[in-house]
Design a protein around this motif. Structure first.
Motif, PDB file in Angstrom:
ATOM      1  N   VAL A  41       5.822   3.729  -3.113  1.00  0.00           N
ATOM      2  CA  VAL A  41       6.628   3.464  -4.636  1.00  0.00           C
ATOM      3  C   VAL A  41       5.502   2.309  -5.053  1.00  0.00           C
ATOM      4  CG1 VAL A  41       8.587   2.603  -5.494  1.00  0.00           C
ATOM      5  CG2 VAL A  41       8.579   4.534  -3.676  1.00  0.00           C
ATOM      6  N   ALA A  42       5.358   1.250  -4.217  1.00  0.00           N
ATOM      7  CA  ALA A  42       5.278  -0.537  -4.761  1.00  0.00           C
ATOM      8  C   ALA A  42       3.692   0.271  -5.121  1.00  0.00           C
ATOM      9  CB  ALA A  42       5.070  -1.114  -3.672  1.00  0.00           C
ATOM     10  N   HIS A  43       2.241   1.264  -4.112  1.00  0.00           N
ATOM     11  CA  HIS A  43       1.479   0.772  -4.503  1.00  0.00           C
ATOM     12  C   HIS A  43       1.570   1.880  -6.270  1.00  0.00           C
ATOM     13  CE1 HIS A  43      -1.120  -0.774  -2.206  1.00  0.00           C
ATOM     14  NE2 HIS A  43      -0.446  -0.217  -1.373  1.00  0.00           N
ATOM     15  N   ALA A  44       2.760   3.124  -6.633  1.00  0.00           N
ATOM     16  CA  ALA A  44       2.426   4.021  -7.158  1.00  0.00           C
ATOM     17  C   ALA A  44       3.006   3.273  -8.948  1.00  0.00           C
ATOM     18  CB  ALA A  44       3.410   4.868  -7.119  1.00  0.00           C
ATOM     19  N   LEU A  45       3.628   2.374  -8.678  1.00  0.00           N
ATOM     20  CA  LEU A  45       4.552   1.513  -9.551  1.00  0.00           C
ATOM     21  C   LEU A  45       3.167   0.497 -10.553  1.00  0.00           C
ATOM     22  CD1 LEU A  45       6.894   0.577 -11.715  1.00  0.00           C
ATOM     23  CD2 LEU A  45       7.365  -0.637  -9.635  1.00  0.00           C
ATOM     24  N   ALA A  46       2.588  -0.260  -8.927  1.00  0.00           N
ATOM     25  CA  ALA A  46       1.343  -0.858  -9.659  1.00  0.00           C
ATOM     26  C   ALA A  46       0.874  -0.840 -10.468  1.00  0.00           C
ATOM     27  CB  ALA A  46       1.005  -1.361  -8.616  1.00  0.00           C
ATOM     28  N   ALA A  47       0.323   1.168 -10.574  1.00  0.00           N
ATOM     29  CA  ALA A  47      -0.509   1.200 -11.550  1.00  0.00           C
ATOM     30  C   ALA A  47      -0.312   1.526 -13.014  1.00  0.00           C
ATOM     31  CB  ALA A  47      -0.628   2.433 -10.539  1.00  0.00           C
TER      32      ALA A  47
END
Length: 419
Positions: A41-47
């Motif tokens: 989730v963190a990677h998707a949100l960071a994008a």
């Protein structure tokens, strides 16, 4: 995920005017179930968050839509215990989540620091009824800001804010600064002393009568952390929302180390984001130096060596950050003087290297990218401004002394919220 719509700049009131808080979303936040999901989730949100991050800094535009997406993602509740429906991720995972978000936008990474620290504090000092109340709030997406520091006191831990008992509620009065996240929070935990001099977290509703949050944060870095002055004028808070903060430091607990590891993770994120932008700039915009006899800047042997050095130091910092998270996990599971001291020391070591790589990487960006990188159109100075501002949160020079005294003389670190 689709791009986040950009809110108009006009949502922000004039400087020094009190700012009303935002309502809680009608839709409950997503509930993250485990460590792997938290990272994904963190990677998707960071994008999503990296889009517009430079312009938010340039214009000092509040990240209104972004912070809603962040808290609705479930990442603000990942350290809620499993017994209360949370993921209870490892603190190594939590630190990595913060680093991922901070690589995209370190202001947003910093905004969650106090909130996640308060989640840990509720676990440590609240009774069962209060834990049930607050953990349920965190899981549905309630955001806590903070009203901790006071700019006019002699020392950081000297609090002049006081509250008095008024039956089923207390009345609190004071003035705070450096109130990260308070502008767009749903609740504001106020650090205040009772009539006996004990310190509590007095958790006030963001729009409570007498509570005014002013947008007067003027630092050159971390410009959109939604900080500023909080004025507390006889604010009424029910006793259900009175957390005995002092109990967190009556006996060994990992609470201080938890606050600190999140700070270190923000700096690791700043370094990551900066190094990535340095590499991109060298490969797309920088010209090779005349004496290199190379056609491309990325072939410069000295640049290659420098990028290698940055990556090695970054990886060392990441390794210490993970190691500190594991030490905190052990201290949370079995808190005693030794396990807590070990967590504090591991976190201090991580704080040293994360500070050093953040400052080094943001300096090297300009040296390696060249004069063109200083042009205002790129706004690359935001990386240095963010690193220099954030790493001032507590003096890293003291971390060396704490670590040295521990290993040389067996002296445990001081026990407070900054250690």
């Amino acid at each position: 995920m689709s791009a986040i719509p950009q809110p108009p700049v006009s949502i922000q009131p004039a400087a020094n005017d009190p700012v009303p808080g935002l309502p809680l979303s009608d839709t409950p936040a997503h509930v993250i179930r485990d460590d792997a999901e938290a990272i994904a989730v963190a990677h998707a949100l960071a994008a999503r968050l990296i889009v517009g991050a430079s312009e938010r800094d340039r214009l000092r535009r509040w990240p209104v839509e972004e912070i809603d997406a962040y808290s609705q993602s479930g990442l603000w509740a990942i350290n809620v215990p499993k017994a209360f429906g949370g993921a209870e991720v490892s603190y190594a995972t939590l630190a990595e989540v913060i680093a991922i978000i901070s690589a995209a936008d370190p202001s947003l990474g910093q905004i969650t620091q106090n909130h996640l620290g308060f989640v840990a504090a509720v676990r440590t000092v609240s009774d069962a009824a209060q834990q049930k109340l607050f953990f349920a709030d965190f899981l549905r997406g309630v955001r806590w800001g903070n009203a901790f520091s006071e700019s006019g006191s002699k020392r950081a831990a000297d609090f002049e804010t006081r509250f008095t008992d008024a039956g089923d509620h207390v009345v609190v009065t004071g003035k705070k600064f450096y109130s990260t996240g308070a502008l767009l929070a749903h609740y504001v935990p106020i650090v205040a002393n009772d009539e006996q001099g004990r310190t509590w977290y007095v958790v006030a509703e963001r729009n409570a009568p007498g509570l005014a949050v002013i947008d007067d944060w003027s630092a050159f870095g971390q410009r959109t952390t939604l900080s500023g002055t909080v004025i507390i004028d006889r604010v009424k808070v029910p006793k259900t929302h009175l957390i005995p903060a002092y109990k967190g430091y009556d006996a060994p607990s990992a609470d201080g180390a938890i606050f600190q590891i999140i700070q270190a993770a923000v700096d690791v994120g700043i370094a990551r984001g900066t190094i990535a932008e340095t590499v991109d700039f060298i490969r797309t915009k920088t010209r090779p130096w005349i004496d290199s006899q190379r056609d491309h800047a990325w072939e410069d042997p000295y640049s290659i060596q420098a990028v290698g050095d940055l990556q090695i130091r970054l990886h060392a910092s990441e390794a210490l950050l993970e190691r500190a998270g594991r030490a905190i996990d052990r201290a949370v599971a079995a808190p005693d003087a030794d396990s807590v001291a070990a967590a504090q020391i591991a976190t201090a070591e991580a704080k040293v290297l994360s500070t050093e790589i953040a400052i080094l990487a943001t300096n090297k960006l300009f040296e390696l990218a060249g004069t063109r990188s200083t042009l205002g159109q790129y706004n690359l100075d935001r990386h240095w401004r963010n690193a220099r501002t954030h790493t001032l949160h507590d003096p890293v020079r003291w971390k060396y002394a704490i670590v040295g005294n521990y290993f040389l003389n067996g002296v445990k670190p001081p026990f407070h919220a900054w250690s």
